[in-house]
Scaffold this motif. Sequence first.
Motif: not given
Length: 62
Positions: A22-24, A28-31, A38-41
């Motif tokens: 996801f290019e960091g 993009k990853a969350a979507e 914030s969860t993914l973070w």
Amino acid sequence: MMQTFESDCVSRSMSFYIDNNFEGSLTKAAEYFGYSKSTLWGWKEGANQASLKALIDITSIN
């Protein structure tokens, strides 16, 4: 002999996966995964632990 689980294993894996797919971009990853940024973070930084269900969801998306 029981293997130990490194406490940062999931966060390192999440960082690697997001960086390479996801290019960091957490946005993009969350979507893509349907989790909040914030969860993914929290998972990526090791501030929170992902549930087993979340890990299965993320690793089984094609």
